[in-house]
Design an enzyme around this catalytic site. Structure first.
Site, short mmCIF file in Angstrom:
data_model
loop_
_atom_site.label_atom_id
_atom_site.label_comp_id
_atom_site.label_asym_id
_atom_site.label_seq_id
_atom_site.Cartn_x
_atom_site.Cartn_y
_atom_site.Cartn_z
N ASP A 284 -26.39 -15.48 -2.87
CA ASP A 284 -26.80 -14.57 -1.80
C ASP A 284 -25.70 -14.29 -0.77
OD1 ASP A 284 -26.77 -17.16 -0.83
OD2 ASP A 284 -28.45 -16.84 0.54
N GLU A 285 -24.46 -14.59 -1.11
CA GLU A 285 -23.41 -14.48 -0.09
C GLU A 285 -22.09 -14.09 -0.76
OE1 GLU A 285 -21.49 -17.34 3.42
OE2 GLU A 285 -22.90 -18.15 1.95
N ASP B 268 -24.60 -11.68 3.83
CA ASP B 268 -25.43 -12.87 3.67
C ASP B 268 -26.88 -12.41 3.65
OD1 ASP B 268 -26.38 -15.40 3.46
OD2 ASP B 268 -25.53 -16.16 5.34
#
Length: 508
Positions: free
Chosen positions: A105-106, A11
């Site tokens: 983003d993860e 993350d």
């Protein structure tokens, strides 16, 4: 459940805001808030400096401005975020072929499937190496969780924030989860959490002690049984590299409620076109068109229509959305509109053309009938854009057409990249009153100077984002999908504060 912590969850830390700070040296170490800047805008990401003031994601932007009035408020630059995300996903792909992206983003990674890790030591080494590589390639930080299941890996990355790594050894799950609040578990939102609290369950240990039968009684069979397994630390979900999308949709919230029915229909048509663009980009077609309307009183209505076959034709989707709109009362005002397509399928040309032809024929018949009923004697025919013109207007039927409108003022959204022919690369610090204020600096440079220009200055134009980290000789800084240079367009929304006074030339 695995006997080794070979499932990794990454993350990125305050991704949008961190990318803006990396691109803008003058903002490093300062509170930055990224999101919609209009009266009804919402915070997308807040930097850790802004979070100290109480600003967080999904907060109304007006509330964020009250809490942190001196923060930098920027419009999202998704072209930059996508480019950095592709760099990160490429690094994850080197660890394993099984990468499950959850957002820009993860992502989850199955280290065992890629041979990157088979035990605790090798998993820890892979996680640390990934963090170093991300920092070297993007200049940003990411938090990593390692565990024997997806649920625990995600919990580990949350505990590791910011810029850390947490490894949860298999066999320690119960002890770790026990004192945590019930909201820690996936699927426990505010409503479920409040329901459990009223039943006397506030921690994960309370759920485990209550037993499966009690949770099923409170929450239903599927949710109760799933929650009980998670409370015991059991999660056997696999990392899936490709997940089929169930729907494609777009929606807009308007700064001011829409009351004009014609304007509402125009916005629905525009959203339908955008939805089809996304549908085609995914190489899919859909059979069910969905319209979402949120009215002035926050009541939300959803209407749907199932077509005879899957389609990705914008005319078909526009017509279906328009028919659905006719069944919705919008007289009190509309604050949000959305158009979506569900029932996705692979592109089927026969169904598409059959549906499009049928709908075009029906629309033409309706338009012809309506025109015969409404057209007054002596009226001119409608022009191509659907705007009727009357021969009696102005100086008579033979009079000249109206002069075209003057060119609209160019828009420079706050935070977006610009380039000036003399001063080079910079970013928009603010705009308004036909002026735009630019800070000239680049990633890796010292904080730059601020200059103000007229918005129509021909030497100033919007441009593509610069790489956050300079390229190594012989290598490209951006993935192949890097956006092309573009000029300021009329459709760019103005954002940010006024640039103050200025002249055609730059001033310090």
């Amino acid at each position: 459940m695995r006997s080794a912590p070979t499932i990794l969850h990454l993350d990125m830390d305050a991704f949008f805001a961190a990318a803006e700070q990396a691109a803008k040296p003058s903002l490093r170490g300062k509170p930055v808030v990224v999101g919609g800047l209009g009266p009804r805008g919402v915070v997308s990401t807040a930097s850790y400096e802004a979070r100290r003031f109480g600003v967080h994601s999904a907060m109304p932007m007006a509330q964020a401005r009250r809490l942190a009035p001196n923060a930098a408020y920027l419009v999202p630059r998704f072209s930059l975020y996508r480019a950095v995300s592709e760099q990160v996903m490429e690094l994850l792909g080197r660890l394993s072929p099984l990468v499950e992206p959850l957002s820009l983003d993860e992502a989850f990674v199955d280290l065992e499937a890629g041979g990157s890790a088979a035990d605790t030591a090798s998993a820890l080494a892979a996680g640390e190496r990934l963090r170093r590589d991300i920092r070297a390639v993007t200049g940003l930080s990411g938090s990593v969780g390692l565990a024997g299941s997806k649920m625990l890996a995600k919990i580990g990355s949350e505990q590791a924030k910011p810029d850390g790594l947490v490894l949860i050894e298999p066999g320690t799950e119960r002890a770790l989860l026990g004192p945590m609040p019930v909201r820690t578990l996936p699927g426990v939102g505010p409503a479920t959490g409040d329901h459990l609290r009223r039943a006397g369950m506030t921690t994960v240990a309370d759920l485990a002690e209550a037993g499966e039968d009690e949770l099923v009684r409170l929450l239903g069979k599927a949710h109760g049984a799933s929650l009980y397994r998670m409370a015991l630390g059991r999660d056997d979900r696999a990392v899936v590299s490709e997940r089929d999308a169930k729907s494609v949709s777009v929606e807009d919230t308007f700064d001011v409620d829409l009351h004009d029915r014609v304007r509402v229909r125009t916005e629905v048509d525009r959203l339908a076109d955008r939805c089809v663009e996304r549908l085609r980009a995914a190489g899919r077609s859909g059979r069910t068109v969905v319209l979402k309307v949120r009215r002035y009183d926050f009541s939300t209505l959803t209407r749907s229509e199932t077509l005879r076959g899957p389609t990705d034709d914008p005319g078909v989707v526009r017509e279906a959305a328009g028919r659905l709109l006719e069944s919705v009362d919008t007289t009190g005002g509309v604050r949000l509109l959305g158009v979506g397509v569900t029932g996705l399928a692979d592109y089927t040309q026969e169904d598409l053309f059959a549906q499009a032809a049928a709908d075009e024929s029906a629309a033409a018949s309706r338009a012809s009938a309506d025109e015969r009923e409404r057209e007054p004697a002596g009226a001119e025919s409608a022009v191509g854009d659907g705007t009727a013109t009357s021969g009696a207007a102005g100086s008579g039927g033979g009079g000249p057409a109206e002069a075209p409108d003057a060119p609209a003022e160019r828009r420079f959204p706050a935070g977006h990249d610009v380039r000036h022919r003399e001063f080079g690369a910079g970013w928009v610090q603010g705009s308004g009153l036909r002026r735009v204020t630019v800070r000239f600096e680049e990633p890796g440079s010292p904080p730059g100077r601020v200059r103000t220009f007229w918005a129509d200055d021909p030497d100033l134009e919007l441009c593509e984002p610069l790489p956050l980290v300079p390229a190594v000789a012989g290598q490209s800084s951006w993935p192949a999908s890097r956006p092309k240079l573009r000029s300021a367009s009329r459709s760019d929304r103005e954002a940010g504060r006024s640039g103050g006074s200025g002249s055609g030339r730059a001033r310090p």
